[in-house]
Design an enzyme around this catalytic site. Structure first.
Site, PDB file in Angstrom:
ATOM      1  N   SER A 196     -15.649  49.820  -3.440  1.00 36.51           N
ATOM      2  CA  SER A 196     -15.022  51.037  -3.040  1.00 36.51           C
ATOM      3  C   SER A 196     -14.079  50.898  -1.722  1.00 36.51           C
ATOM      4  O   SER A 196     -14.201  51.650  -0.908  1.00 36.51           O
ATOM      5  CB  SER A 196     -16.111  52.147  -3.071  1.00 36.51           C
ATOM      6  N   ASP A 311     -15.196  56.499  -8.904  1.00 37.09           N
ATOM      7  CA  ASP A 311     -15.381  57.849  -9.380  1.00 37.09           C
ATOM      8  C   ASP A 311     -14.522  58.442 -10.480  1.00 37.09           C
ATOM      9  O   ASP A 311     -14.568  59.202 -11.069  1.00 37.09           O
ATOM     10  CB  ASP A 311     -15.066  58.997  -8.112  1.00 37.09           C
TER      11      ASP A 311
END
Length: 422
Positions: A196, A311
């Site tokens: 991320s 996500d």
């Protein structure tokens, strides 16, 4: 209404050819970083387009405990910061992972004892590497295993510390955000492959808006003890949330303009636009926002390493379940430690709807086709709830358990769906 009043949600199929303008909430990721910077800054800051989800609310509730003065009026909040000297206190972050991790680091700046806890699903999530890093920076930390509740006694002065970067980018961001207020600054040495990474870049950019800077080395991030300056920041629309109406357009042959999400963005999750394009969906970006046009033809299968936009995995796993052929999503083993086991629980929900899913160590394989409605649990996970809501827009009979978990990031999600189907 409370979650007790709304235990189930029946999702209506959206007619083909819908044309709609959709507004998504402000980015909770940007908002929470800006709230931390403003609360630690010297002077009066203003944050605009603040989202109204539970995660942001948990951090807003923490501001007066830290000693910051905050006045919220609609989607704006004015904050008088503590000039790098927060107060110790007791904090309950609810289900908010980002909020709780940031509060651990900020509380360690305070003189005295702070206590950080949350609801049971949050207490089960990993915190160990972050707490160990705070110990390495001089905090006294007592915790329930590797999670919450945690007792943190500061202040930390800063210095150099190592952190495993493959578990959660939130650990890195939490330490960076506290760095400008550490007396000795911070040198953060990152071990292992980063996940991320766009969220770390987002943290660095938001910090710069409040006058702090981060220097990057080959495997280090260094922060000078500059403190923060007050600033005004407008939060851009949330790209993760935008993936849901975009996916609905792709599945339902609809044309949907996601208002305000233009070319320039701090968010890595705008990758949803490129991913949609690889599946054969038309995506146009302009100053007005992102327009997604579904053709009504079968989607192409997806092959993607999504470690830097994890996500989006529930959204694109649902799209893959409708694609023509076999899709594979990789690089996401770490999302087993999100609000849910976001690999196993997502796979089980898709399988209940007729999808053929193979769980791998680091991802998922999905064979498209043969879907039907089913009753699916959401496991306290807002992203699973919204992804299964998207699925129900294209097949009848979809029932989502605990639908109000979406209040974590998008309280108006089901209202948006109602508007499209109506």
């Amino acid at each position: 209404m409370s979650r007790g009043e709304f235990d189930l949600r029946s999702v209506g199929v959206i007619p083909r050819g819908v044309s709609a303008l959709v507004s998504v909430p402000g980015s909770k990721s940007i908002a929470n970083r800006a709230l931390v910077c403003a609360s630690l800054a010297e002077g009066d800051s203003r944050i605009l387009n603040l989202p109204d989800g539970d995660d942001t609310g948990a951090l807003v509730d923490a501001l007066p405990i830290l000693g910051a003065l905050a006045h919220r009026h609609g989607a704006a909040i004015d904050i008088t910061g503590v000039a790098g000297r927060p107060l110790a206190g007791r904090f309950n972050a609810g289900l908010a992972g980002t909020t709780s991790r940031f509060l651990c680091a900020v509380a360690a700046l305070a003189t005295g004892e702070s206590n950080i806890t949350g609801e049971a699903p949050l207490r089960a999530r990993p915190f160990g590497d972050l707490l160990e890093a705070l110990r390495g920076l001089g905090a006294e930390v007592m915790a329930d295993g590797a999670g919450l509740p945690a007792r943190i006694v500061g202040p930390i002065r800063g210095g150099e510390v190592s952190l495993d970067a493959h578990v959660s980018s939130q650990f890195v961001s939490a330490l960076l955000l506290a760095g400008p207020c550490m007396t000795d600054g911070l040198v953060l040495r990152l071990d292992g492959a980063q996940v991320s990474r766009p969220y770390i870049d987002m943290t660095i950019e938001v910090m710069s808006r409040f006058g702090a800077s981060v220097r990057e080395g080959s495997n280090t991030l260094s922060v000078d003890p500059s403190g923060y300056r007050a600033a005004t920041l407008e939060v851009e629309p949330d790209a993760s949330s935008a993936s849901y109406p975009a996916a609905i357009a792709a599945l339902c042959g609809a044309e949907i303009l996601i208002e305000g999400l233009g070319e320039k963005s701090l968010q890595g999750d705008v990758a949803f636009r490129e991913l949609l394009a690889t599946m054969g969906v038309t995506v146009e970006v302009s100053d007005a926002g992102t327009r997604v046009v579904g053709s009504g033809e079968p989607l192409a299968p997806l092959e993607a390493d999504m470690r830097h936009c994890s996500d989006l995995v529930p959204t694109f796993a649902v799209l893959a379940a409708f694609a023509e052929g076999r899709s594979r999503i990789t690089g996401i083993g770490f999302i087993r430690n999100k609000e849910s086991d976001r690999i196993a629980d997502l796979a089980a929900g898709l399988a209940a709807c007729g999808a053929r899913v193979t769980v791998e160590d680091d991802g998922l394989q999905i064979e498209g086709g043969g879907l039907h409605g089913a009753r699916v649990p959401t496991h306290h996970d807002h992203r699973l709830a919204m992804a299964f809501g998207v699925l129900g827009c294209a097949v009848p009979g979809m029932i989502v358990e605990d639908p109000e978990v979406v209040t974590k990031s998008w309280p108006g999600f089901w209202t948006m769906l109602d508007g499209l189907s109506g």
